[in-house]
Write a protein that holds these residues in place. Structure first.
Motif, PDB file in Angstrom:
ATOM      1  N   PRO A  25       0.725  -1.046   0.250  1.00 11.88           N
ATOM      2  CA  PRO A  25      -0.405  -0.231  -0.334  1.00 11.88           C
ATOM      3  C   PRO A  25       0.659   1.091   0.347  1.00 11.88           C
ATOM      4  CG  PRO A  25      -0.181  -1.389   2.271  1.00 11.88           C
ATOM      5  CD  PRO A  25       0.627  -2.060   1.627  1.00 11.88           C
ATOM      6  N   ASP A  29      -2.698   5.538  -2.038  1.00 15.70           N
ATOM      7  CA  ASP A  29      -3.930   4.871  -2.276  1.00 15.70           C
ATOM      8  C   ASP A  29      -5.112   4.960  -1.630  1.00 15.70           C
ATOM      9  OD1 ASP A  29      -2.846   2.310  -4.053  1.00 15.70           O
ATOM     10  OD2 ASP A  29      -1.321   1.982  -2.569  1.00 15.70           O
ATOM     11  N   TRP A  33      -8.690   3.287  -1.146  1.00 16.49           N
ATOM     12  CA  TRP A  33      -8.771   2.818  -0.057  1.00 16.49           C
ATOM     13  C   TRP A  33     -10.319   2.161   1.220  1.00 16.49           C
ATOM     14  CZ3 TRP A  33      -7.837   3.233   5.401  1.00 16.49           C
ATOM     15  CH2 TRP A  33      -8.426   2.185   5.969  1.00 16.49           C
ATOM     16  N   PHE A  83      -5.462  -5.669  -6.788  1.00 17.96           N
ATOM     17  CA  PHE A  83      -6.018  -4.511  -7.915  1.00 17.96           C
ATOM     18  C   PHE A  83      -6.569  -5.779  -8.926  1.00 17.96           C
ATOM     19  CE2 PHE A  83      -2.553  -2.081  -5.736  1.00 17.96           C
ATOM     20  CZ  PHE A  83      -3.412  -0.461  -5.611  1.00 17.96           C
ATOM     21  N   LEU A  90      -8.426  -0.923  -7.250  1.00 18.65           N
ATOM     22  CA  LEU A  90      -8.110  -1.913  -5.803  1.00 18.65           C
ATOM     23  C   LEU A  90     -10.212  -2.424  -5.491  1.00 18.65           C
ATOM     24  CD1 LEU A  90      -7.162  -1.678  -3.296  1.00 18.65           C
ATOM     25  CD2 LEU A  90      -8.138  -0.104  -2.465  1.00 18.65           C
TER      26      LEU A  90
END
Length: 199
Positions: A25, A29, A33, A83, A90
């Motif tokens: 991560p 992101d 997320w 992903f 994601l």
């Protein structure tokens, strides 16, 4: 499969699987997320530890990243986001945590998938892609996983990729504020090598 050796976060792995890819991560992101976790909250809450009140804030996400980076630098754990290959969306996450060296050489596998992506084979593909990293790059001998007895989907993921059920641990993990029994699964390096060498 493509991966880099374990070590500093800059050398941490990026992994290609069938229809999915995994990487550590990053701060960039955060928005995707937080959106996926928010949309999937009702789906995830029954299977996870209780969420802190600030869990989806950017500051909490930064703390999470620092924790992951420390764990990787100390060879204690490795976290990935998953992903979808087509579109690079994601879809979830996967961790190899509680890495134990010495005579054990093992780690605990954990994973989560956004509610919109359940039942499409993504997590099976992600776990299958992560195993070479666990056994070849990290040189682990054993990867363990724990599943609540009512979570048949998660147990199915593990069995499809070659995990063996080894027993039941009573009140094993505190999930959503309650101690829950868990079915225990594991796959050994030799199990994985046998499957990889098979037809």
């Amino acid at each position: 499969m493509a991966f880099l050796r374990a070590g500093s976060p800059s050398e941490w792995a990026a992994i290609q699987g069938r229809g999915v890819w995994l990487r550590p991560p990053q701060l960039s992101d955060y928005a995707a997320w937080a959106e996926l976790r928010t949309e999937s909250r009702a789906h995830l809450v029954p299977w996870e530890p209780a969420w802190p009140r600030d869990d989806l804030t950017k500051s909490a996400y930064r703390r999470r990243l620092k924790h992951y980076q420390r764990e990787a630098c100390d060879d204690l754990g490795y976290a990935f986001l998953a992903f979808e290959t087509e579109g690079d969306r994601l879809i979830g996450g996967l961790t190899l945590s509680n890495v134990r060296r010495g005579v054990t050489q093992s780690a605990m596998l954990g994973y989560w998938l956004g509610g919109a992506f359940v039942g499409r084979g993504y997590m099976t593909a992600a776990v299958r892609a992560a195993l070479p990293y666990a056994f070849e790059t990290l040189r682990l001998h054993r990867v363990e996983a724990a599943v609540q007895p009512v979570n048949a989907r998660s147990a199915g993921v593990l069995m499809r990729v070659g995990f063996t059920e080894e027993g039941l641990a009573r009140r094993y993990l505190k999930i959503n504020g309650q101690w829950q029994d868990h079915r225990l699964f594991a796959i050994l390096a030799e199990d994985w090598m046998t499957r990889e060498a098979g037809p």
